[in-house]
Write an enzyme that holds these catalytic residues in place. Structure first.
Site, mmCIF file in Angstrom:
data_model
loop_
_atom_site.group_PDB
_atom_site.id
_atom_site.type_symbol
_atom_site.label_atom_id
_atom_site.label_comp_id
_atom_site.label_asym_id
_atom_site.label_seq_id
_atom_site.Cartn_x
_atom_site.Cartn_y
_atom_site.Cartn_z
ATOM 1 N N GLY A 22 0.839 -1.193 0.000
ATOM 2 C CA GLY A 22 0.000 0.000 0.000
ATOM 3 C C GLY A 22 0.873 1.241 0.000
ATOM 4 N N GLY A 61 0.949 5.234 3.185
ATOM 5 C CA GLY A 61 2.007 4.251 2.982
ATOM 6 C C GLY A 61 3.199 4.805 2.236
ATOM 7 N N ASN A 72 -6.836 1.123 9.167
ATOM 8 C CA ASN A 72 -7.852 1.465 10.165
ATOM 9 C C ASN A 72 -8.836 0.321 10.376
ATOM 10 O OD1 ASN A 72 -6.957 4.054 10.893
ATOM 11 N ND2 ASN A 72 -7.940 4.972 9.103
ATOM 12 N N SER A 129 -1.361 7.793 13.263
ATOM 13 C CA SER A 129 -1.890 9.144 13.123
ATOM 14 C C SER A 129 -0.768 10.069 12.669
ATOM 15 C CB SER A 129 -2.474 9.643 14.449
ATOM 16 O OG SER A 129 -2.989 10.955 14.300
ATOM 17 N N GLY A 138 -1.367 11.785 9.255
ATOM 18 C CA GLY A 138 -1.860 12.287 7.989
ATOM 19 C C GLY A 138 -0.755 12.536 6.980
ATOM 20 N N LYS A 156 -6.391 3.842 18.533
ATOM 21 C CA LYS A 156 -6.574 4.754 17.402
ATOM 22 C C LYS A 156 -8.048 5.125 17.242
ATOM 23 C CE LYS A 156 -5.388 7.079 13.686
ATOM 24 N NZ LYS A 156 -6.227 6.786 12.571
#
Length: 297
Positions: A7, A12, A87, A113, A115, A165
């Site tokens: 990914g 990733g 997730n 976490s 982004g 998470k």
């Protein structure tokens, strides 16, 4: 260390950049042939790694993760490690761990976490699994996390990383909702000339100073009233899972629930509900809107 990354999307791909910058060797695979992948399939990825292998799965939760882990089960060997960094719902992790354990393959679940900023800032990592496997892959985790003593935790046994998470994202929902409500209140008030500038002033010295507030400042720099931002917010599902878990545990979560309902309403799901409410108010009290002109009987 050496690691396989499955990914190579926004998360990733940036994680690969940070790992390579930290001196690790990464073999990447993505189903998209136009990605920056190193191999064209899972078999080639496994073959390119030295045993005991570490394979990080960073694909969408649900069927993509399920099928990837099932395929890795058939390809990997005893002692290898699979890390699910997507997730996935925490309840699925024990099934994944038990399935892989049938072949002696170790498993960690990891909530991530950070982004799109993670490549530069580092990622907050929440792991679930046994301590021995956690320590084995720790050099990779130390590279991915931010500099300093924080940003990495073995939260608990298998499932603990994704549970943490999930809670993290529920808190995030509530924080963003509170900032939004404050902004909207100031927008309506004659006492505030510039709501965005006012909130920007809170970034230093205030108890509500946060990275979210920094990101809000980025968003309003050239659009202080957010006029060009659509009033629609999607939800990833994790806040919903948190509310479900909290209900089972007997924990009230009104702030998270309110933030979730607001996001669902923003997508138009409440239109029919509000039409019913408006129609009934018109029937019993004559509360007719100018738009609808509902006839009362």
């Amino acid at each position: 260390m050496q690691i396989g990354m499955i990914g190579l999307g926004r998360m990733g791909g940036n994680m690969v950049r940070r790992l390579k910058a930290g001196g690790h060797t990464v073999v990447g695979f993505d189903v998209n042939p136009e990605s920056a992948r190193d191999v064209d399939g899972l078999e080639a990825l496994v073959a390119a790694l030295d045993a005991p292998r570490i394979v990080w799965v960073m694909v969408p939760a649900g069927k993509p993760t399920e099928s990837t882990i099932d395929a890795l089960k058939a390809l990997l060997e005893p002692g290898d490690v699979v890390i699910d960094g997507g997730n996935s719902k925490y309840t699925e992790d024990r099934n994944h761990a038990a399935s892989l354990a049938e072949r002696g393959i170790r498993f960690l679940d990891c909530g991530v976490s950070g982004g799109v900023w993670g490549a530069e800032r580092g990622y907050a990592l929440m792991l679930g699994g046994d301590r021995e496997t956690f320590e084995y892959v720790r050099p990779l985790l130390e590279t991915l996390k931010p500099e300093g003593e924080h940003g990495l935790v073995l939260a608990g046994p298998v499932g603990g990383g994704h549970f943490a998470k999930m809670v993290h994202n529920g808190i995030e929902y509530g924080m963003m909702q509170a900032f939004g409500e404050g902004f909207a209140t100031m927008m309506k008030s004659e006492y505030i000339d510039n709501p965005a500038e006012t909130m920007d002033s809170w970034r230093e010295g205030s108890v509500v100073a946060s990275w979210l507030l920094d990101l809000f400042d980025n968003a309003t720099e050239h659009d202080p009233e957010l006029a060009d931002v659509p009033a629609v917010a999607n939800e990833s599902g994790e806040a919903k899972w948190m509310i479900e878990a909290a209900l089972e545990l007997g924990v009230p979560t009104p702030a998270t629930a309110a933030a979730l309902w607001q996001r669902q309403t923003s997508r138009g799901g409440a239109d029919d509900i509000l039409r019913v409410v408006t129609a009934m108010r018109a029937q019993f009290g004559g509360h007719v809107t100018k738009v609808d002109e509902i006839a009362t009987h």
